[in-house]
Design a protein around this motif. Structure first.
Motif, PDB file in Angstrom:
ATOM      1  N   GLU A 195       0.833  -1.195   0.000  1.00 36.89           N
ATOM      2  CA  GLU A 195       0.000   0.000   0.000  1.00 36.89           C
ATOM      3  C   GLU A 195       0.873   1.254   0.000  1.00 36.89           C
ATOM      4  O   GLU A 195       1.938   1.274   0.635  1.00 36.89           O
ATOM      5  CB  GLU A 195      -0.915   0.029   1.224  1.00 36.89           C
ATOM      6  N   HIS A 196       0.388   2.298  -0.695  1.00 36.42           N
ATOM      7  CA  HIS A 196       1.155   3.552  -0.724  1.00 36.42           C
ATOM      8  C   HIS A 196       0.774   4.399   0.495  1.00 36.42           C
ATOM      9  O   HIS A 196       0.062   5.397   0.402  1.00 36.42           O
ATOM     10  CB  HIS A 196       0.898   4.323  -2.017  1.00 36.42           C
ATOM     11  N   LYS A 197       1.245   3.950   1.653  1.00 37.49           N
ATOM     12  CA  LYS A 197       1.061   4.667   2.905  1.00 37.49           C
ATOM     13  C   LYS A 197       2.397   4.688   3.631  1.00 37.49           C
ATOM     14  O   LYS A 197       3.128   3.685   3.626  1.00 37.49           O
ATOM     15  CB  LYS A 197       0.004   3.987   3.777  1.00 37.49           C
ATOM     16  N   PRO A 198       2.752   5.820   4.239  1.00 41.27           N
ATOM     17  CA  PRO A 198       4.055   5.885   4.924  1.00 41.27           C
ATOM     18  C   PRO A 198       4.260   4.769   5.934  1.00 41.27           C
ATOM     19  O   PRO A 198       5.359   4.200   6.026  1.00 41.27           O
ATOM     20  CB  PRO A 198       4.011   7.262   5.602  1.00 41.27           C
ATOM     21  N   GLU A 199       3.212   4.426   6.677  1.00 42.72           N
ATOM     22  CA  GLU A 199       3.345   3.384   7.693  1.00 42.72           C
ATOM     23  C   GLU A 199       3.598   2.017   7.049  1.00 42.72           C
ATOM     24  O   GLU A 199       4.439   1.234   7.528  1.00 42.72           O
ATOM     25  CB  GLU A 199       2.083   3.314   8.559  1.00 42.72           C
ATOM     26  N   ALA A 200       2.870   1.728   5.956  1.00 43.19           N
ATOM     27  CA  ALA A 200       3.043   0.441   5.278  1.00 43.19           C
ATOM     28  C   ALA A 200       4.441   0.326   4.666  1.00 43.19           C
ATOM     29  O   ALA A 200       5.077  -0.733   4.736  1.00 43.19           O
ATOM     30  CB  ALA A 200       1.973   0.277   4.203  1.00 43.19           C
ATOM     31  N   ILE A 201       4.922   1.407   4.061  1.00 41.09           N
ATOM     32  CA  ILE A 201       6.267   1.391   3.456  1.00 41.09           C
ATOM     33  C   ILE A 201       7.332   1.209   4.529  1.00 41.09           C
ATOM     34  O   ILE A 201       8.310   0.473   4.350  1.00 41.09           O
ATOM     35  CB  ILE A 201       6.495   2.684   2.648  1.00 41.09           C
ATOM     36  N   GLU A 202       7.152   1.876   5.669  1.00 43.12           N
ATOM     37  CA  GLU A 202       8.113   1.759   6.775  1.00 43.12           C
ATOM     38  C   GLU A 202       8.170   0.322   7.296  1.00 43.12           C
ATOM     39  O   GLU A 202       9.267  -0.235   7.493  1.00 43.12           O
ATOM     40  CB  GLU A 202       7.703   2.719   7.894  1.00 43.12           C
ATOM     41  N   ASP A 203       7.023  -0.288   7.512  1.00 45.39           N
ATOM     42  CA  ASP A 203       6.990  -1.669   8.006  1.00 45.39           C
ATOM     43  C   ASP A 203       7.608  -2.627   6.995  1.00 45.39           C
ATOM     44  O   ASP A 203       8.348  -3.555   7.366  1.00 45.39           O
ATOM     45  CB  ASP A 203       5.547  -2.082   8.310  1.00 45.39           C
ATOM     46  N   TRP A 204       7.302  -2.435   5.714  1.00 41.74           N
ATOM     47  CA  TRP A 204       7.842  -3.306   4.662  1.00 41.74           C
ATOM     48  C   TRP A 204       9.363  -3.196   4.601  1.00 41.74           C
ATOM     49  O   TRP A 204      10.072  -4.217   4.512  1.00 41.74           O
ATOM     50  CB  TRP A 204       7.211  -2.919   3.328  1.00 41.74           C
ATOM     51  N   ALA A 205       9.900  -1.978   4.674  1.00 45.80           N
ATOM     52  CA  ALA A 205      11.353  -1.793   4.622  1.00 45.80           C
ATOM     53  C   ALA A 205      12.032  -2.395   5.842  1.00 45.80           C
ATOM     54  O   ALA A 205      13.100  -3.023   5.727  1.00 45.80           O
ATOM     55  CB  ALA A 205      11.679  -0.303   4.508  1.00 45.80           C
ATOM     56  N   ASN A 206      11.430  -2.237   7.013  1.00 45.35           N
ATOM     57  CA  ASN A 206      12.021  -2.813   8.228  1.00 45.35           C
ATOM     58  C   ASN A 206      12.020  -4.345   8.176  1.00 45.35           C
ATOM     59  O   ASN A 206      12.971  -4.984   8.630  1.00 45.35           O
ATOM     60  CB  ASN A 206      11.258  -2.333   9.460  1.00 45.35           C
ATOM     61  N   ASP A 207      10.969  -4.915   7.602  1.00 47.16           N
ATOM     62  CA  ASP A 207      10.918  -6.374   7.453  1.00 47.16           C
ATOM     63  C   ASP A 207      12.017  -6.861   6.509  1.00 47.16           C
ATOM     64  O   ASP A 207      12.650  -7.908   6.754  1.00 47.16           O
ATOM     65  CB  ASP A 207       9.552  -6.810   6.924  1.00 47.16           C
ATOM     66  N   LEU A 208      12.251  -6.109   5.428  1.00 46.09           N
ATOM     67  CA  LEU A 208      13.326  -6.480   4.504  1.00 46.09           C
ATOM     68  C   LEU A 208      14.683  -6.402   5.193  1.00 46.09           C
ATOM     69  O   LEU A 208      15.550  -7.283   5.010  1.00 46.09           O
ATOM     70  CB  LEU A 208      13.323  -5.550   3.285  1.00 46.09           C
ATOM     71  N   ARG A 209      14.885  -5.364   5.986  1.00 46.46           N
ATOM     72  CA  ARG A 209      16.168  -5.207   6.676  1.00 46.46           C
ATOM     73  C   ARG A 209      16.427  -6.394   7.621  1.00 46.46           C
ATOM     74  O   ARG A 209      17.533  -6.931   7.680  1.00 46.46           O
ATOM     75  CB  ARG A 209      16.182  -3.891   7.454  1.00 46.46           C
ATOM     76  N   LEU A 210      15.394  -6.792   8.361  1.00 45.59           N
ATOM     77  CA  LEU A 210      15.543  -7.907   9.294  1.00 45.59           C
ATOM     78  C   LEU A 210      15.734  -9.226   8.552  1.00 45.59           C
ATOM     79  O   LEU A 210      16.571 -10.064   8.938  1.00 45.59           O
ATOM     80  CB  LEU A 210      14.316  -7.992  10.209  1.00 45.59           C
ATOM     81  N   ARG A 211      14.966  -9.420   7.483  1.00 46.36           N
ATOM     82  CA  ARG A 211      15.028 -10.683   6.752  1.00 46.36           C
ATOM     83  C   ARG A 211      16.399 -10.915   6.126  1.00 46.36           C
ATOM     84  O   ARG A 211      16.942 -12.030   6.192  1.00 46.36           O
ATOM     85  CB  ARG A 211      13.939 -10.712   5.682  1.00 46.36           C
ATOM     86  N   PHE A 212      16.964  -9.863   5.537  1.00 51.46           N
ATOM     87  CA  PHE A 212      18.235 -10.003   4.829  1.00 51.46           C
ATOM     88  C   PHE A 212      19.404  -9.441   5.623  1.00 51.46           C
ATOM     89  O   PHE A 212      20.493  -9.228   5.067  1.00 51.46           O
ATOM     90  CB  PHE A 212      18.147  -9.332   3.450  1.00 51.46           C
ATOM     91  N   GLU A 213      19.182  -9.176   6.897  1.00 50.87           N
ATOM     92  CA  GLU A 213      20.237  -8.761   7.828  1.00 50.87           C
ATOM     93  C   GLU A 213      21.002  -7.533   7.348  1.00 50.87           C
ATOM     94  O   GLU A 213      22.226  -7.434   7.493  1.00 50.87           O
ATOM     95  CB  GLU A 213      21.208  -9.931   8.045  1.00 50.87           C
ATOM     96  N   GLY A 214      20.269  -6.599   6.757  1.00 50.95           N
ATOM     97  CA  GLY A 214      20.874  -5.332   6.344  1.00 50.95           C
ATOM     98  C   GLY A 214      21.689  -5.383   5.078  1.00 50.95           C
ATOM     99  O   GLY A 214      22.305  -4.377   4.691  1.00 50.95           O
ATOM    100  N   ARG A 215      21.748  -6.531   4.390  1.00 50.16           N
ATOM    101  CA  ARG A 215      22.490  -6.616   3.122  1.00 50.16           C
ATOM    102  C   ARG A 215      21.764  -5.816   2.039  1.00 50.16           C
ATOM    103  O   ARG A 215      20.548  -5.610   2.106  1.00 50.16           O
ATOM    104  CB  ARG A 215      22.623  -8.079   2.709  1.00 50.16           C
ATOM    105  N   PRO A 216      22.491  -5.366   0.999  1.00 46.57           N
ATOM    106  CA  PRO A 216      21.854  -4.547  -0.045  1.00 46.57           C
ATOM    107  C   PRO A 216      20.735  -5.295  -0.762  1.00 46.57           C
ATOM    108  O   PRO A 216      20.829  -6.496  -1.029  1.00 46.57           O
ATOM    109  CB  PRO A 216      23.003  -4.236  -1.012  1.00 46.57           C
ATOM    110  N   VAL A 217      19.692  -4.565  -1.064  1.00 45.92           N
ATOM    111  CA  VAL A 217      18.554  -5.087  -1.820  1.00 45.92           C
ATOM    112  C   VAL A 217      18.326  -4.161  -3.008  1.00 45.92           C
ATOM    113  O   VAL A 217      18.176  -2.941  -2.838  1.00 45.92           O
ATOM    114  CB  VAL A 217      17.282  -5.164  -0.953  1.00 45.92           C
ATOM    115  N   GLY A 218      18.321  -4.706  -4.216  1.00 48.75           N
ATOM    116  CA  GLY A 218      18.101  -3.895  -5.417  1.00 48.75           C
ATOM    117  C   GLY A 218      16.622  -3.649  -5.655  1.00 48.75           C
ATOM    118  O   GLY A 218      15.797  -4.543  -5.477  1.00 48.75           O
ATOM    119  N   ILE A 219      16.295  -2.425  -6.060  1.00 49.18           N
ATOM    120  CA  ILE A 219      14.919  -2.046  -6.356  1.00 49.18           C
ATOM    121  C   ILE A 219      14.851  -1.586  -7.808  1.00 49.18           C
ATOM    122  O   ILE A 219      15.474  -0.593  -8.182  1.00 49.18           O
ATOM    123  CB  ILE A 219      14.433  -0.910  -5.427  1.00 49.18           C
TER     124      ILE A 219
END
Length: 417
Positions: free
Chosen positions: A38-62
């Protein structure tokens, strides 16, 4: 060497106003993961934090289309996300090549974006945004140009409306995009209203608006007194009078905001070390110098050559060949505002630069149209400015003329004549 060796995953994003379709490929798995964000600041923040935890802060290409979308600005907050912008036309043609039926769907577009960047990594470089200061100046100059276009549009509408019932006022004021013109029409929107005004009232009005020449004021007052109405039909005068007042208010508001933008641009422009490289260019002035600075930017490695900048800006022509046929045309896909900046400035250099005027004249004598001659001149100017920008040395007209003379340039003969 695979540029994605250090990446944990790559994600294709097909963005929209309210939601974004995602296609994620982790380099630890062959499975493609589809999801919706969803294009909501809260949803984007949660999604990015989940990616950071899942991949342990390694680079992710967008992988995402274009650069002027709200989602990109939101993703810049996260340092582990590396953005790979893709031209929308590139994605469109890639889709047509793989899907002859022209079928289109958001999840499939997200997958195609991912595949396009993965299969052709040498064609897509990670986006390195310029400093916040430079991006601020870039937005300011572009928004100002939009307001100027609105001013021209409003002035044209105002002129067309006045021609229907009060054309004389257009002859009394040479420049229509001024506060004195707006306030005159606000006080006296019809010829009958202007005729009823006393001479002392009109003189005081012009004095208050810095019109001090008695001859000019007297001439205007005489024109007002001797003017004959174009029409006395109230069905024409009354509705158009209301429209003129509305347009005058819009124009006055635009003029005030343009002045405010000019102040902000001047203050921001002065903070750059490279400002002096563009400030004193022939015909640049306070409006075009900041736009030229934005066009080149701060990163000297951004363009590997002057020709690379000419191609990116849409100034360099494109040659197409097929069989025995060959034709040349200008570039259709390019940053339009960037090309506009170079073209508008090059137009001014014809007035303020000796060699530029001679070059333009020589191009016209060869049968080139005005726009073709200006683009050819812009191509030469970009090559000169690129060298000045690389060497951090201001442009010197006399030095360049001496160089033309030493090289035996045909422009020297034009200058001599």
């Amino acid at each position: 060497m695979n540029p994605f060796d250090d990446f944990a995953a790559i994600i294709g994003i097909d963005w929209a106003d309210r939601k974004h379709d995602l296609c994620l490929k982790s380099f630890d798995s062959e499975i493609l993961e589809y999801s919706i964000l969803e294009h909501k600041p809260e949803a984007i923040e949660d999604w990015a934090n989940d990616l950071r935890l899942r991949f342990e802060g390694r680079p992710v290409g967008i992988c995402i289309e274009s650069r002027k979308v709200p989602l990109i600005h939101a993703l810049l907050k996260y340092d582990f996300l590396v953005l790979f912008p893709v031209n929308p036309q590139t994605l469109c043609r890639y889709r047509r090549a793989l899907v002859p039926s022209s079928a289109k769907d958001d999840p499939s577009d997200a997958r195609l974006l991912l595949e396009l960047v993965l299969r052709h990594p040498d064609q897509f470089k990670p986006w390195q945004p310029q400093s916040a200061q430079m991006r601020t100046l870039a937005q300011l100059v572009e928004h100002r140009r939009t307001l100027v276009a609105d001013r021209v549009r409003t002035t044209n509408r105002l002129t067309a409306t006045l021609k229907l019932y009060f054309p004389q006022v257009l002859d009394w004021f040479e420049d229509k995009a001024t506060l004195v013109f707006c306030e005159f029409l606000e006080k006296w929107p019809t010829l009958q209203a202007a005729k009823r005004a006393r001479k002392a009232t009109l003189e005081r009005f012009f004095h208050e608006h810095n019109s001090r020449y008695a001859e000019v004021i007297e001439k205007r007052i005489q024109f007002i007194r001797s003017a004959i109405p174009l029409t006395n039909d109230p069905g024409v005068i009354e509705p158009n009078q209301l429209m003129v007042v509305a347009l005058v208010h819009q124009l006055a508001l635009l003029l005030g905001h343009i002045d405010h933008f000019d102040e902000k641009i001047a203050a921001c422009f002065d903070t750059f070390e490279d400002a002096d490289l563009f400030r004193h260019l022939p015909g640049a002035g306070k409006q075009l110098a900041p736009r030229l600075l934005v066009a080149f930017g701060e990163d000297r490695d951004r363009f590997e050559s002057a020709n690379a900048l000419c191609c990116y800006a849409g100034i360099a022509p494109v040659t197409e060949r097929s069989g025995n046929k060959s034709w040349v045309h200008w570039r259709y896909s390019c940053p339009k505002f960037l090309r506009q900046s170079f073209i508008e400035w090059t137009n001014q250099t014809v007035r303020f630069s000796f060699w530029a005027r001679a070059f333009y004249k020589a191009q016209r004598e060869k049968g080139k149209t005005h726009q073709m001659a200006i683009r050819a001149l812009a191509y030469k100017w970009i090559r000169i400015l690129w060298r000045c920008w690389q060497d951090r040395k201001p442009y010197d007209e006399a030095r360049y003329l001496m160089a033309l003379k030493e090289q035996g340039s045909p422009l020297v003969k034009e200058l001599a004549s």
